[in-house]
Scaffold this motif. Structure first.
Motif, mmCIF file in Angstrom:
data_model
loop_
_atom_site.group_PDB
_atom_site.id
_atom_site.type_symbol
_atom_site.label_atom_id
_atom_site.label_comp_id
_atom_site.label_asym_id
_atom_site.label_seq_id
_atom_site.Cartn_x
_atom_site.Cartn_y
_atom_site.Cartn_z
ATOM 1 N N HIS A 106 0.837 -1.195 0.000
ATOM 2 C CA HIS A 106 0.000 0.000 0.000
ATOM 3 C C HIS A 106 0.872 1.244 0.000
ATOM 4 O O HIS A 106 1.811 1.353 0.801
ATOM 5 C CB HIS A 106 -0.908 0.036 1.229
ATOM 6 N N ALA A 107 0.546 2.176 -0.862
ATOM 7 C CA ALA A 107 1.218 3.469 -0.862
ATOM 8 C C ALA A 107 0.751 4.288 0.333
ATOM 9 O O ALA A 107 -0.436 4.327 0.657
ATOM 10 C CB ALA A 107 0.919 4.209 -2.156
ATOM 11 N N VAL A 108 1.717 4.926 1.019
ATOM 12 C CA VAL A 108 1.414 5.850 2.117
ATOM 13 C C VAL A 108 2.187 7.131 1.799
ATOM 14 O O VAL A 108 3.320 7.321 2.231
ATOM 15 C CB VAL A 108 1.827 5.266 3.491
ATOM 16 N N HIS A 109 1.576 7.999 1.005
ATOM 17 C CA HIS A 109 2.221 9.219 0.531
ATOM 18 C C HIS A 109 1.938 10.358 1.507
ATOM 19 O O HIS A 109 0.772 10.690 1.761
ATOM 20 C CB HIS A 109 1.738 9.574 -0.862
ATOM 21 N N LEU A 110 2.996 10.970 2.029
ATOM 22 C CA LEU A 110 2.887 12.030 3.028
ATOM 23 C C LEU A 110 3.062 13.371 2.340
ATOM 24 O O LEU A 110 4.083 13.610 1.677
ATOM 25 C CB LEU A 110 3.961 11.849 4.105
ATOM 26 N N SER A 111 2.088 14.256 2.504
ATOM 27 C CA SER A 111 2.175 15.574 1.883
ATOM 28 C C SER A 111 1.641 16.622 2.845
ATOM 29 O O SER A 111 0.947 16.307 3.815
ATOM 30 C CB SER A 111 1.389 15.611 0.567
ATOM 31 N N GLY A 112 1.975 17.884 2.567
ATOM 32 C CA GLY A 112 1.486 18.953 3.421
ATOM 33 C C GLY A 112 2.152 20.268 3.125
ATOM 34 O O GLY A 112 3.068 20.366 2.301
ATOM 35 N N GLN A 113 1.682 21.286 3.818
ATOM 36 C CA GLN A 113 2.209 22.625 3.621
ATOM 37 C C GLN A 113 1.916 23.452 4.861
ATOM 38 O O GLN A 113 1.062 23.110 5.675
ATOM 39 C CB GLN A 113 1.572 23.273 2.396
ATOM 40 N N MET A 114 2.648 24.591 4.968
ATOM 41 C CA MET A 114 2.459 25.484 6.103
ATOM 42 C C MET A 114 1.394 26.540 5.841
ATOM 43 O O MET A 114 0.711 26.976 6.759
ATOM 44 C CB MET A 114 3.782 26.174 6.439
ATOM 45 N N MET A 115 1.284 27.004 4.599
ATOM 46 C CA MET A 115 0.364 28.102 4.292
ATOM 47 C C MET A 115 -0.504 27.728 3.093
ATOM 48 O O MET A 115 0.004 27.717 1.963
ATOM 49 C CB MET A 115 1.144 29.386 4.012
ATOM 50 N N PRO A 116 -1.787 27.400 3.266
ATOM 51 C CA PRO A 116 -2.444 27.191 4.560
ATOM 52 C C PRO A 116 -1.975 25.882 5.196
ATOM 53 O O PRO A 116 -1.430 25.023 4.515
ATOM 54 C CB PRO A 116 -3.922 27.130 4.197
ATOM 55 N N TYR A 117 -2.204 25.766 6.490
ATOM 56 C CA TYR A 117 -1.677 24.645 7.265
ATOM 57 C C TYR A 117 -2.520 23.407 6.991
ATOM 58 O O TYR A 117 -3.616 23.240 7.543
ATOM 59 C CB TYR A 117 -1.698 24.995 8.748
ATOM 60 N N GLN A 118 -1.990 22.526 6.117
ATOM 61 C CA GLN A 118 -2.728 21.341 5.685
ATOM 62 C C GLN A 118 -1.761 20.175 5.565
ATOM 63 O O GLN A 118 -0.678 20.321 4.977
ATOM 64 C CB GLN A 118 -3.390 21.596 4.319
ATOM 65 N N TRP A 119 -2.140 19.020 6.100
ATOM 66 C CA TRP A 119 -1.312 17.814 6.030
ATOM 67 C C TRP A 119 -2.205 16.649 5.615
ATOM 68 O O TRP A 119 -3.397 16.619 5.930
ATOM 69 C CB TRP A 119 -0.641 17.544 7.386
ATOM 70 N N ALA A 120 -1.628 15.691 4.891
ATOM 71 C CA ALA A 120 -2.464 14.650 4.288
ATOM 72 C C ALA A 120 -1.673 13.366 4.093
ATOM 73 O O ALA A 120 -0.435 13.354 4.106
ATOM 74 C CB ALA A 120 -3.002 15.143 2.942
ATOM 75 N N ILE A 121 -2.402 12.287 3.918
ATOM 76 C CA ILE A 121 -1.853 11.010 3.465
ATOM 77 C C ILE A 121 -2.640 10.577 2.243
ATOM 78 O O ILE A 121 -3.876 10.601 2.237
ATOM 79 C CB ILE A 121 -1.916 9.936 4.569
ATOM 80 N N ASN A 122 -1.911 10.208 1.222
ATOM 81 C CA ASN A 122 -2.505 9.790 -0.061
ATOM 82 C C ASN A 122 -3.437 10.853 -0.630
ATOM 83 O O ASN A 122 -4.510 10.565 -1.139
ATOM 84 C CB ASN A 122 -3.208 8.443 0.083
ATOM 85 N N GLY A 123 -2.986 12.103 -0.512
ATOM 86 C CA GLY A 123 -3.642 13.191 -1.207
ATOM 87 C C GLY A 123 -4.798 13.841 -0.515
ATOM 88 O O GLY A 123 -5.391 14.775 -1.059
ATOM 89 N N ALA A 124 -5.163 13.391 0.679
ATOM 90 C CA ALA A 124 -6.319 13.969 1.375
ATOM 91 C C ALA A 124 -6.151 13.801 2.875
ATOM 92 O O ALA A 124 -5.463 12.886 3.333
ATOM 93 C CB ALA A 124 -7.611 13.308 0.902
ATOM 94 N N PRO A 125 -6.791 14.676 3.667
ATOM 95 C CA PRO A 125 -6.712 14.540 5.120
ATOM 96 C C PRO A 125 -7.547 13.373 5.614
ATOM 97 O O PRO A 125 -8.413 12.855 4.892
ATOM 98 C CB PRO A 125 -7.269 15.872 5.622
ATOM 99 N N TYR A 126 -7.303 12.975 6.859
ATOM 100 C CA TYR A 126 -8.075 11.888 7.455
ATOM 101 C C TYR A 126 -9.570 12.218 7.410
ATOM 102 O O TYR A 126 -9.987 13.336 7.678
ATOM 103 C CB TYR A 126 -7.644 11.663 8.903
ATOM 104 N N GLY A 127 -10.336 11.205 7.065
ATOM 105 C CA GLY A 127 -11.770 11.388 6.888
ATOM 106 C C GLY A 127 -12.139 11.572 5.437
ATOM 107 O O GLY A 127 -13.288 11.346 5.053
ATOM 108 N N LYS A 128 -11.167 11.973 4.627
ATOM 109 C CA LYS A 128 -11.403 12.118 3.190
ATOM 110 C C LYS A 128 -10.474 11.219 2.375
ATOM 111 O O LYS A 128 -10.626 11.134 1.150
ATOM 112 C CB LYS A 128 -11.239 13.573 2.765
ATOM 113 N N ASN A 129 -9.502 10.578 3.052
ATOM 114 C CA ASN A 129 -8.669 9.599 2.339
ATOM 115 C C ASN A 129 -9.267 8.203 2.523
ATOM 116 O O ASN A 129 -9.972 7.923 3.494
ATOM 117 C CB ASN A 129 -7.206 9.662 2.786
#
Length: 479
Positions: A371-394
């Motif tokens: 399984h791919a577990v891709h970690l992404s995110g940014q500071m502005m705006p403050y958003q972090w995700a796995i597989n392209g979306a935050p928890y609840g939407k991935n």
């Protein structure tokens, strides 16, 4: 081998606010013949703490931080009732323990939250010895005083040491004019800027520099929060916790990083440490002057004490300040609170470079699925995700009981993420067994999990602000 990946979706901050599921009352566990039962009660409450000359208003387990040590032996049945006297919902997660799913302490996934004024009985068997800890799994409550050590002893271990010292590291902000909720609000505010945060774009483009120590490889951006205090066992450097011993004694250190946003570098002045365990599992003993420890990681080390007063220092990676405790084996003046042990400037051990003991290896086997577990995110705006979306939407990672599952972690950000898998341990390519591992910036790491503990489990970054802003994903067994 089958390969599963999730289609990338637009990321957005925050966790899902969908209607909470209902959970049946957990079946009681009954001890088998000869099984010891360890019963404890833990109160989560608002309290005042003296950190050593600085008093703060916070939330804690009882009236101390760290909270009360819970100790048992591998194979014991633990019954721990958590009384919630906080003005908010809470829960308790038993970090690193491969326990039954209903006791894992993740509201919305394994249980309903413990409402203010109510209680919850956690019952589980601790199968593996080791150094663990417990903390909430609600919002950013971990960044208050709600954490405590959990030690599971090995009945077959000889215990060839004279003293034991449980050392809990923490980064502290609560009650200093801000709360962790204030920090999170600043980070996620519409301006995307905060005096508490580095303002770089963590997706790439801006290099924060090496911020390395002793020539060790960099971990990238050091974290999102500037902390006024760093603690060892709830004490400030100017009023340190002290272990008293005698020259020549062997000490087992059990070191836990309960911090929310800080990787520490740990050294004991004028001493060499022998690392013996990581995340509960034995390793081939490794001698070092200093080592890194990420959020949620634990390391055990042996040291033979010299004659004098020696600083145990935890320096926050890439940040100002430090935590300090003392080991005293004779009279004499203590080193200054700002002491900088020479060991911090030498080679620094990274936990992933340790080699497993033969007894702790997973049986060799090709993975059945990946399984791919891709970690992404940014500071502005403050958003972090796995597989392209935050928890609840991935999409959850769906696995089959009995499979060997490979989690192919790819960190696409400029920050190091301490990735933690609930209910299981995993093996690194070297065979090293862990439940929390530092995944460096712009790098990949594949870990193998034996799917032997059915249920719905969380996998997430143990930077609590990243997790709350979306860097979590469910790992679910197919029914």
């Amino acid at each position: 081998m089958t390969v599963s990946a999730t289609v990338a979706l637009p990321a957005c901050s925050g966790t899902s606010r969908t209607k909470a599921p209902t959970f049946a009352t957990a079946a009681r566990l009954r001890p088998i013949a000869g099984q010891r039962v360890v019963e404890r009660s833990v109160r989560a409450k608002a309290t005042s703490l003296d950190l050593g000359g600085t008093t703060v208003e916070t939330w804690a387990f009882g009236d101390t931080a760290p909270g009360p040590l819970i100790r048992a032996t591998a194979g014991d049945l633990l019954r721990i009732r958590v009384e919630n006297e906080l003005p908010a919902d809470t829960s308790v997660h038993w970090h690193g323990i491969a326990l039954r799913n209903v006791a894992d302490g993740v509201p919305g996934l394994t249980q309903a939250p413990i409402a203010a004024g109510s209680s919850y009985l956690y019952e589980f068997i601790a199968p593996d010895p080791g150094t663990y800890f417990y903390h909430p799994h609600v919002g950013v409550q971990l960044d208050r005083g709600l954490y405590a050590p959990l030690i599971i002893d090995d009945p077959h271990e000889p215990g060839d040491y004279d003293l034991e010292w449980v050392v809990v590291l923490d980064d502290w902000v609560d009650g200093t004019g801000r709360t962790p909720d204030d920090v999170l609000a600043d980070l996620t505010g519409s301006s995307g800027d905060s005096s508490d945060s580095n303002s770089s774009d963590s997706m790439g483009g801006m290099d924060m520099g090496t911020m390395s120590m002793g020539g060790a490889p960099p971990f990238g951006d050091a974290g999102d929060v500037t902390y006024p205090h760093y603690l060892i066992n709830g004490r400030l450097p100017a009023a340190p916790d002290v272990l008293r011993g005698k020259p020549g004694q062997r000490v087992r250190l059990r070191i836990i990083n309960a911090g929310a946003d800080t990787i520490f570098t740990v050294a004991l002045g004028e001493h060499r440490l022998t690392i013996t365990h990581t995340d509960g599992f034995p390793v081939q003993p490794q001698d070092t002057g200093a080592f890194y420890i990420g959020m949620g990681e634990r390391y055990d080390a042996l040291v033979t004490l010299g004659d004098g007063v020696f600083p145990l220092v935890a320096a926050p990676y890439g940040k100002e300040g430090q935590a300090r405790a003392l080991i005293r084996t004779s009279s004499g003046a203590a080193p200054d609170a700002a002491v900088h042990p020479a060991e911090l400037d030498g080679p620094i051990l990274e936990g992933a470079d340790l080699q497993p003991s033969d007894a702790s290896r997973l049986t060799a086997r090709e993975p059945d699925s990946s399984h791919a577990v891709h970690l992404s995110g940014q500071m502005m705006p403050y958003q972090w995700a796995i597989n392209g979306a935050p928890y609840g939407k991935n999409d959850p990672l769906m696995i089959n009981e009995g499979d060997r599952v490979r989690l192919a972690m790819m960190n696409m950000t400029q920050m190091t993420h301490p990735m933690h898998v609930h209910g299981h341990t995993f093996a690194l390519p070297s065979g090293l067994r862990k439940d929390t591992v530092l995944v460096k910036p712009k790098s990949s790491l594949a870990v193998d999990v034996q799917a032997d503990n059915p249920g719905d489990w969380m996998t997430h970054c143990h930077n609590i602000y990243h997790a709350e802003a979306g860097m979590m994903i469910a790992l679910k067994y197919r029914k």
